[in-house]
Design an enzyme around this catalytic site. Structure first.
Site, short mmCIF file in Angstrom:
data_model
loop_
_atom_site.label_atom_id
_atom_site.label_comp_id
_atom_site.label_asym_id
_atom_site.label_seq_id
_atom_site.Cartn_x
_atom_site.Cartn_y
_atom_site.Cartn_z
N SER A 61 23.16 20.67 16.08
CA SER A 61 22.06 21.36 16.77
C SER A 61 22.44 22.72 17.35
CB SER A 61 21.48 20.47 17.87
OG SER A 61 20.73 19.42 17.30
N LYS A 64 20.22 25.52 16.49
CA LYS A 64 19.03 25.91 17.25
C LYS A 64 19.23 27.18 18.05
CE LYS A 64 17.15 21.20 17.62
NZ LYS A 64 18.20 20.31 17.11
N SER A 123 16.99 19.27 22.82
CA SER A 123 17.34 19.59 21.43
C SER A 123 16.37 18.96 20.44
CB SER A 123 18.78 19.13 21.12
OG SER A 123 19.29 19.76 19.99
#
Length: 457
Positions: A61, A64, A123
């Site tokens: 993640s 992101k 997340s």
């Protein structure tokens, strides 16, 4: 006797203290317990610690961060605003099984600001896809934009396949590239505000009641994982998948010092009973940042006003040598226990010698400074003084150089050859002409005598 005993005791104490290991000023060696790690001085893009930083790996993640960066850049271009209402599509709300989520469903309406908090704190994978559609119109178009922006930033070992970082073939980056796009994201106030927030309340929507979002970065917030918080951290991004392991990008500031760390592939440590005792992505990142602030300082290296080399000078009666000194300085982030005696200074001159005139400050070479095999920087070497040219030596040299030229030498050889041929021709002609001239003279003399005889008759 008591007096002597006191001095004996004092001497023994001093000896004992002198034998104690002295660690003040010396930096400790560090080995981060993760397969990939990087620590950068983000003010100057200088590497402080590296371990497989250029190895391609799944970023989970941390992906992101790029998603958030593109969203914030779209806001600053005026294409979106924090208050823009976005409706989640069926495609955007559909995420892989096992994804981290904020439970946003198809048809749910939410502001871009709240979606950013859902993206970066818990997340949420669906938040990444919803924002991607808001920025680019479709998820594939947004992924293309992610790759384009990565190339623009110089992340040449990065390739994104999705907007959220869930494991997928062909989705990879490196610790060094993560540093590059993360540093770019931290330039934006909106991003900094979001990633430093411990908890954010998302107001009730058309599909959900009010929700609280907690930051998954334990260096910032203790809501999920207590015991790791570090007060110098200003934000970051977690990541965790089967392929990627436990990952964390974290940024920290201590006064003017600004560090960014990246740890990829860390492990979850459990005790004999199966209880989690250490989340290595947090403990190792914190240890790396603490070590960085403690172990390095900003150092300016300079050799100004100190001659470090010399160069022969021709065509001058003033001197036959000009002294050179370094110009400017090199400033680097270096270990606090830097041993200046171990600094290496290597000079490289542009010429073996130089003709006058020489101007003071004229660049005639370079000086490279290295420490423990690492090049710290390069400075120009300039002339310390001016050197005037002697016109007599200059004209003399011009004449010498003129006669040394191959063209001149060929021309002179041709002239010499021609002159020789002319002389030879003259000599041969004269030798041939002398006998003829003698006979003719005699013949003419006889004729004259005959004329006289005729005259007598």
């Amino acid at each position: 006797m008591k007096k002597y005993r006191f001095f004996s005791f004092l001497l023994a104490l001093l000896l004992f203290i002198s034998l104690l290991p002295c660690s003040a000023g010396a930096i400790e060696d560090i080995n981060i317990d993760a397969p990939i790690a990087l620590l950068m001085d983000a003010n100057y893009d200088e590497v402080l610690y590296t371990k497989n930083a250029d190895v391609k790996a799944a970023p989970a993640s941390i992906t992101k961060v790029m998603t958030a960066l593109l969203t914030v850049e779209a806001i600053e271009r005026g294409e979106l605003s924090l208050n823009t209402i976005v409706t989640a599509s069926e495609e955007a709300a559909a995420i892989p099984y096992g994804s981290s989520t904020s439970n946003i469903v198809a048809g749910e309406q939410m502001t871009v600001e709240d979606l950013l908090y859902c993206l970066m704190l818990p997340s949420a994978n669906e938040a990444a896809q919803i924002l991607g559609e808001a920025v680019s119109g479709s998820i594939p178009a947004f992924v293309d934009l992610m790759n384009q922006r990565a190339r623009e930033l110089g992340c040449h070992s990065t390739h994104f396949v999705n907007a959220h970082g869930f494991d997928e073939e062909g989705h990879y980056t490196t610790a060094r590239d993560i540093y590059i796009f993360s540093k770019e994201a931290f330039k934006h106030d909106i991003f900094q505000t979001v990633v430093y927030t411990s908890v954010h309340k998302v107001p009730a929507t058309n599909k959900s009641k009010e929700r609280e979002m907690y930051n998954s970065n334990a260096l910032v917030s203790q809501w999920r994982y207590p015991g790791y918080r570090y007060d110098k951290v200003i934000g970051g991004k977690t990541g965790s998948t089967g392929d990627a392991g436990l990952c964390l990008m974290a940024a920290a500031k201590n006064g003017d010092d600004y560090l960014i760390s990246v740890v990829l592939g860390a492990e979850l440590i459990r005790d004999d009973r199966g209880n989690v005792v250490d989340r290595k992505q947090f403990s190792e990142s914190r240890r790396l940042l603490v070590w960085g602030f403690k172990s390095f300082k900003r150092v300016t290296l300079s050799q100004d006003d100190k001659p470090v080399a010399s160069m022969p000078v021709t065509l001058s009666q003033q001197t036959d040598t000009v002294m050179l000194q370094s110009q400017g300085s090199i400033t680097r982030t270096l270990p606090v226990d830097l041993d200046e005696d171990q600094l290496e200074y290597n000079t490289a001159l542009f010429y073996e010698s130089i003709q006058a005139p020489v101007e003071e400050g004229q660049i005639l070479g370079t000086m490279t400074i290295s420490y423990e095999g690492e090049v710290l920087g390069t400075m120009d070497l300039v002339a310390c003084t001016s050197v005037e040219r002697s016109e007599f030596l200059y004209q003399k040299d011009r004449i010498e150089q003129f006669f040394k030229k191959s063209g001149t030498q060929i021309a002179l050889a041709g002239v010499s050859l021609l002159a020789g041929l002319v002389c030879l021709r003259l000599l041969v002609f004269r030798k041939r002409r002398r006998p003829y001239s003698s006979t003719g003279a005699r013949r003419n003399s006889g004729q004259n005598r005959n004329v006289r005889r005729d005259d007598r008759w």
